[in-house]
Design a protein around this motif. Structure first.
Motif, PDB file in Angstrom:
ATOM      1  N   ALA A 178       3.809   0.513  -1.302  1.00  0.00           N
ATOM      2  CA  ALA A 178       2.912  -0.270  -2.142  1.00  0.00           C
ATOM      3  C   ALA A 178       3.738  -1.162  -3.065  1.00  0.00           C
ATOM      4  CB  ALA A 178       2.025   0.661  -2.951  1.00  0.00           C
ATOM      5  N   PRO A 179       3.147  -2.230  -3.576  1.00  0.00           N
ATOM      6  CA  PRO A 179       3.875  -3.132  -4.467  1.00  0.00           C
ATOM      7  C   PRO A 179       4.453  -2.380  -5.661  1.00  0.00           C
ATOM      8  CG  PRO A 179       1.821  -4.122  -3.797  1.00  0.00           C
ATOM      9  CD  PRO A 179       1.784  -2.717  -3.282  1.00  0.00           C
ATOM     10  N   GLY A 180       5.746  -2.557  -5.888  1.00  0.00           N
ATOM     11  CA  GLY A 180       6.396  -1.940  -7.028  1.00  0.00           C
ATOM     12  C   GLY A 180       6.682  -0.463  -6.893  1.00  0.00           C
ATOM     13  N   LYS A 181       6.440   0.072  -5.721  1.00  0.00           N
ATOM     14  CA  LYS A 181       6.666   1.505  -5.514  1.00  0.00           C
ATOM     15  C   LYS A 181       7.663   1.744  -4.387  1.00  0.00           C
ATOM     16  CE  LYS A 181       2.201   3.095  -7.253  1.00  0.00           C
ATOM     17  NZ  LYS A 181       1.006   3.963  -6.986  1.00  0.00           N
ATOM     18  N   GLU A 182       8.149   2.973  -4.303  1.00  0.00           N
ATOM     19  CA  GLU A 182       9.069   3.326  -3.239  1.00  0.00           C
ATOM     20  C   GLU A 182       8.292   3.596  -1.939  1.00  0.00           C
ATOM     21  OE1 GLU A 182      12.634   5.411  -5.893  1.00  0.00           O
ATOM     22  OE2 GLU A 182      11.439   6.610  -4.506  1.00  0.00           O
ATOM     23  N   ARG A 183       8.987   3.454  -0.833  1.00  0.00           N
ATOM     24  CA  ARG A 183       8.389   3.772   0.446  1.00  0.00           C
ATOM     25  C   ARG A 183       8.126   5.271   0.522  1.00  0.00           C
ATOM     26  NH1 ARG A 183      10.996   0.965   5.682  1.00  0.00           N
ATOM     27  NH2 ARG A 183      10.937  -0.689   4.110  1.00  0.00           N
ATOM     28  N   ASN A 199      -9.367   5.987   7.940  1.00  0.00           N
ATOM     29  CA  ASN A 199     -10.781   5.992   7.569  1.00  0.00           C
ATOM     30  C   ASN A 199     -10.929   6.242   6.080  1.00  0.00           C
ATOM     31  OD1 ASN A 199     -11.445   5.747  10.339  1.00  0.00           O
ATOM     32  ND2 ASN A 199     -11.460   7.970  10.588  1.00  0.00           N
ATOM     33  N   SER A 200     -12.108   5.926   5.578  1.00  0.00           N
ATOM     34  CA  SER A 200     -12.399   6.144   4.146  1.00  0.00           C
ATOM     35  C   SER A 200     -11.286   5.559   3.277  1.00  0.00           C
ATOM     36  CB  SER A 200     -12.570   7.637   3.854  1.00  0.00           C
ATOM     37  OG  SER A 200     -13.605   8.189   4.631  1.00  0.00           O
ATOM     38  N   LEU A 201     -10.934   4.341   3.574  1.00  0.00           N
ATOM     39  CA  LEU A 201      -9.818   3.715   2.871  1.00  0.00           C
ATOM     40  C   LEU A 201     -10.130   3.493   1.405  1.00  0.00           C
ATOM     41  CD1 LEU A 201      -8.721   1.291   5.671  1.00  0.00           C
ATOM     42  CD2 LEU A 201      -7.195   2.887   4.494  1.00  0.00           C
ATOM     43  N   LYS A 202      -9.088   3.606   0.593  1.00  0.00           N
ATOM     44  CA  LYS A 202      -9.182   3.437  -0.851  1.00  0.00           C
ATOM     45  C   LYS A 202      -8.251   2.303  -1.282  1.00  0.00           C
ATOM     46  CE  LYS A 202      -9.615   8.479  -1.295  1.00  0.00           C
ATOM     47  NZ  LYS A 202      -9.040   9.695  -1.918  1.00  0.00           N
ATOM     48  N   PRO A 203      -8.535   1.687  -2.416  1.00  0.00           N
ATOM     49  CA  PRO A 203      -7.631   0.622  -2.897  1.00  0.00           C
ATOM     50  C   PRO A 203      -6.189   1.092  -3.021  1.00  0.00           C
ATOM     51  CG  PRO A 203      -9.691   0.541  -4.096  1.00  0.00           C
ATOM     52  CD  PRO A 203      -9.750   1.784  -3.246  1.00  0.00           C
ATOM     53  N   GLU A 204      -5.983   2.358  -3.347  1.00  0.00           N
ATOM     54  CA  GLU A 204      -4.622   2.872  -3.483  1.00  0.00           C
ATOM     55  C   GLU A 204      -3.907   3.036  -2.140  1.00  0.00           C
ATOM     56  OE1 GLU A 204      -7.421   4.160  -4.792  1.00  0.00           O
ATOM     57  OE2 GLU A 204      -7.375   6.376  -4.791  1.00  0.00           O
ATOM     58  N   ASP A 205      -4.608   2.817  -1.041  1.00  0.00           N
ATOM     59  CA  ASP A 205      -3.961   2.811   0.274  1.00  0.00           C
ATOM     60  C   ASP A 205      -3.326   1.451   0.581  1.00  0.00           C
ATOM     61  OD1 ASP A 205      -6.711   4.763   1.473  1.00  0.00           O
ATOM     62  OD2 ASP A 205      -4.686   5.490   0.999  1.00  0.00           O
ATOM     63  N   THR A 206      -3.552   0.473  -0.285  1.00  0.00           N
ATOM     64  CA  THR A 206      -2.968  -0.850  -0.086  1.00  0.00           C
ATOM     65  C   THR A 206      -1.446  -0.757  -0.082  1.00  0.00           C
ATOM     66  OG1 THR A 206      -4.837  -2.023  -1.060  1.00  0.00           O
ATOM     67  CG2 THR A 206      -2.699  -3.134  -1.089  1.00  0.00           C
ATOM     68  N   ALA A 207      -0.840  -1.253   0.999  1.00  0.00           N
ATOM     69  CA  ALA A 207       0.608  -1.155   1.151  1.00  0.00           C
ATOM     70  C   ALA A 207       1.032  -1.857   2.434  1.00  0.00           C
ATOM     71  CB  ALA A 207       1.055   0.308   1.209  1.00  0.00           C
ATOM     72  N   VAL A 208       2.321  -2.047   2.562  1.00  0.00           N
ATOM     73  CA  VAL A 208       2.887  -2.413   3.858  1.00  0.00           C
ATOM     74  C   VAL A 208       3.161  -1.106   4.599  1.00  0.00           C
ATOM     75  CG1 VAL A 208       4.795  -3.507   5.076  1.00  0.00           C
ATOM     76  CG2 VAL A 208       3.917  -4.529   2.961  1.00  0.00           C
ATOM     77  N   TYR A 209       2.631  -1.016   5.805  1.00  0.00           N
ATOM     78  CA  TYR A 209       2.775   0.188   6.612  1.00  0.00           C
ATOM     79  C   TYR A 209       3.874  -0.030   7.651  1.00  0.00           C
ATOM     80  CZ  TYR A 209      -1.237   2.376   4.485  1.00  0.00           C
ATOM     81  OH  TYR A 209      -2.087   2.967   3.570  1.00  0.00           O
ATOM     82  N   TYR A 210       4.808   0.908   7.695  1.00  0.00           N
ATOM     83  CA  TYR A 210       5.947   0.841   8.596  1.00  0.00           C
ATOM     84  C   TYR A 210       5.891   2.003   9.592  1.00  0.00           C
ATOM     85  CZ  TYR A 210       8.026  -2.207   5.030  1.00  0.00           C
ATOM     86  OH  TYR A 210       8.272  -3.219   4.141  1.00  0.00           O
TER      87      TYR A 210
END
Length: 125
Positions: A39-44, A85-96
């Motif tokens: 997520a922005p500003g966070k660690e992978r 499923n049941s996605l939340k705003p906190e799931d926003t991220a680049v997925y690798y």
């Protein structure tokens, strides 16, 4: 081994999305596969992993996604999926997506050997 992630996009909270990771080179069916996110500003961080166990598979999930996300693999297509499923705003991220040359899975991202380029998932509130 090359990994190509795809399927990211914009989705509303509560919605679903499936991201994919196509693998080329190596013996796909032998590799544990994993998904991580940053997520922005966070660690992978670790999201999910799957490995072969005899004729079946074993999956591992981060507590934050357990019950909402499902990792799966199609060895015939050399592809691993992450159904969200049941996605939340906190799931926003680049997925690798990632692969290991060892037979075991681990949540330690430093112990994964191959990485895809990432796909962006944005969940709006």
């Amino acid at each position: 081994v090359q990994l190509q992630a795809s399927g990211g996009g914009l989705v509303q909270a509560g919605g679903s999305l499936r991201v994919s990771c196509a693998v080329s080179g190596g013996t796909f069916s032998s590799y544990p596969m994993g998904w991580f996110r940053q997520a922005p500003g966070k660690e992978r961080e670790f999201v999910a992993a799957i490995r072969r166990s005899g004729s079946s598979t074993i999956s591992l999930y981060a507590d934050s996604v357990k019950g909402r996300f499902t990792i799966s693999r199609d060895n015939a297509k050399n592809t691993v999926y992450l159904q969200m499923n049941s996605l939340k705003p906190e799931d926003t991220a680049v997925y690798y997506c990632a692969a290991r040359s060892s037979i075991a899975t681990t949540q330690d991202l430093g112990r994964w050997d191959y990485w895809g380029q990432g796909t962006l998932v944005t969940v709006s509130s």
